[in-house]
Scaffold this motif. Structure first.
Motif, PDB file in Angstrom:
ATOM      1  N   GLU A  47       5.701 -74.565 -50.707  1.00  0.00           N
ATOM      2  CA  GLU A  47       5.057 -74.244 -49.438  1.00  0.00           C
ATOM      3  C   GLU A  47       3.679 -74.898 -49.271  1.00  0.00           C
ATOM      4  O   GLU A  47       3.282 -75.181 -48.145  1.00  0.00           O
ATOM      5  CB  GLU A  47       4.980 -72.737 -49.208  1.00  0.00           C
ATOM      6  N   ARG A  82      11.421 -66.645 -41.484  1.00  0.00           N
ATOM      7  CA  ARG A  82      10.576 -66.050 -40.439  1.00  0.00           C
ATOM      8  C   ARG A  82      10.123 -64.645 -40.836  1.00  0.00           C
ATOM      9  O   ARG A  82       8.964 -64.288 -40.626  1.00  0.00           O
ATOM     10  CB  ARG A  82      11.309 -66.007 -39.098  1.00  0.00           C
ATOM     11  N   GLN A  85       7.496 -65.015 -43.440  1.00  0.00           N
ATOM     12  CA  GLN A  85       6.262 -65.515 -42.836  1.00  0.00           C
ATOM     13  C   GLN A  85       5.519 -64.368 -42.150  1.00  0.00           C
ATOM     14  O   GLN A  85       4.307 -64.236 -42.287  1.00  0.00           O
ATOM     15  CB  GLN A  85       6.566 -66.632 -41.837  1.00  0.00           C
ATOM     16  N   LEU A  90       5.343 -65.960 -47.142  1.00  0.00           N
ATOM     17  CA  LEU A  90       5.399 -67.411 -46.986  1.00  0.00           C
ATOM     18  C   LEU A  90       4.398 -67.819 -45.919  1.00  0.00           C
ATOM     19  O   LEU A  90       4.208 -67.082 -44.944  1.00  0.00           O
ATOM     20  CB  LEU A  90       6.785 -67.855 -46.509  1.00  0.00           C
ATOM     21  N   LYS A  91       3.805 -68.998 -46.084  1.00  0.00           N
ATOM     22  CA  LYS A  91       2.929 -69.491 -45.024  1.00  0.00           C
ATOM     23  C   LYS A  91       3.781 -69.853 -43.810  1.00  0.00           C
ATOM     24  O   LYS A  91       4.979 -70.140 -43.926  1.00  0.00           O
ATOM     25  CB  LYS A  91       2.097 -70.688 -45.490  1.00  0.00           C
ATOM     26  N   SER A  92       3.174 -69.844 -42.657  1.00  0.00           N
ATOM     27  CA  SER A  92       3.888 -70.211 -41.430  1.00  0.00           C
ATOM     28  C   SER A  92       3.972 -71.719 -41.298  1.00  0.00           C
ATOM     29  O   SER A  92       2.999 -72.431 -41.537  1.00  0.00           O
ATOM     30  CB  SER A  92       3.168 -69.633 -40.208  1.00  0.00           C
ATOM     31  N   TYR A 144       0.878 -75.700 -35.762  1.00  0.00           N
ATOM     32  CA  TYR A 144       0.934 -74.556 -36.680  1.00  0.00           C
ATOM     33  C   TYR A 144      -0.352 -74.460 -37.492  1.00  0.00           C
ATOM     34  O   TYR A 144      -0.919 -73.389 -37.657  1.00  0.00           O
ATOM     35  CB  TYR A 144       2.141 -74.678 -37.612  1.00  0.00           C
ATOM     36  N   PRO A 179       3.247 -63.548 -35.006  1.00  0.00           N
ATOM     37  CA  PRO A 179       3.401 -64.673 -35.938  1.00  0.00           C
ATOM     38  C   PRO A 179       3.265 -66.007 -35.204  1.00  0.00           C
ATOM     39  O   PRO A 179       3.565 -66.099 -34.009  1.00  0.00           O
ATOM     40  CB  PRO A 179       4.814 -64.490 -36.476  1.00  0.00           C
TER      41      PRO A 179
END
Length: 186
Positions: A47, A82, A85, A90-92, A144, A179
């Motif tokens: 990631e 998703r 996230q 998890l990072k987006s 993002y 998000p």
């Protein structure tokens, strides 16, 4: 340099993704992992190196090099990414669907398509589509990153917001707590 990972079950389709690459964008192609858990762990491990993921819809058509067929589809994987996230596990980053349009039409309803930032029809890919989608991939990754850095509307829009209708700003404020993948709707 912007980097995406492309996950598919068919190693023969990797040549189709190469046309998106240029001096600003690289795409690492890989077959699906042996299990759902291994696939998510692989994404988690990378990631910090990646700016997005490109998924095929049907990851279960062909076995990988270890002889295992995926027991999951691109939509299932996208949904789990998703969710993680949103939970901050998890990072987006953007998720792009790269699949034949007929498979997408048969398998996905609107809610399934909403998991993806863009959907690219693999069956109609050509030099013209590379010229269209490569800048979109770069802009998605950049967007993002920008939205992750700030929750300030003025900074996100990079403009003077004093002339913007307050109702619109109110809607934007609601999105700011969502998000990042939801932000592309405004």
């Amino acid at each position: 340099m912007t980097k995406f990972i492309y996950i598919d079950d068919d190693p023969e389709s990797y040549y189709k993704i190469q046309g998106f690459e240029n001096e600003k964008l690289t795409i690492e192609s890989q077959q699906h992992k042996d299990s759902w858990e291994e696939q998510l762990q692989s994404i988690k491990n990378k990631e910090d190196e990646i700016d997005g993921i490109i998924l095929d819809l049907k990851l279960d058509d062909l076995p990988n090099l270890n002889g295992h067929r995926a027991k999951f589809r691109g939509t299932s994987l996208a949904q789990e990414i998703r969710t993680r996230q949103k939970e901050g596990i998890l990072k987006s980053f953007p998720i792009v669907l790269f699949s034949a349009n007929d498979k997408v039409s048969l398998a996905l309803e609107k809610s399934g398509k909403d998991l993806f930032d863009i959907c690219i029809d693999k069956s109609n890919i050509n030099s013209e589509s590379f010229a269209i989608y490569t800048p979109q991939l770069l802009t998605l990754a950049s967007g993002y990153k920008k939205l992750l850095k700030t929750k300030d509307i003025k900074e996100s829009l990079n403009s003077d917001i004093s002339f913007i209708d307050s109702r619109f700003l109110s809607e934007l404020e609601d999105y700011q707590s969502s998000p990042v993948h939801v932000h592309h709707y405004y």
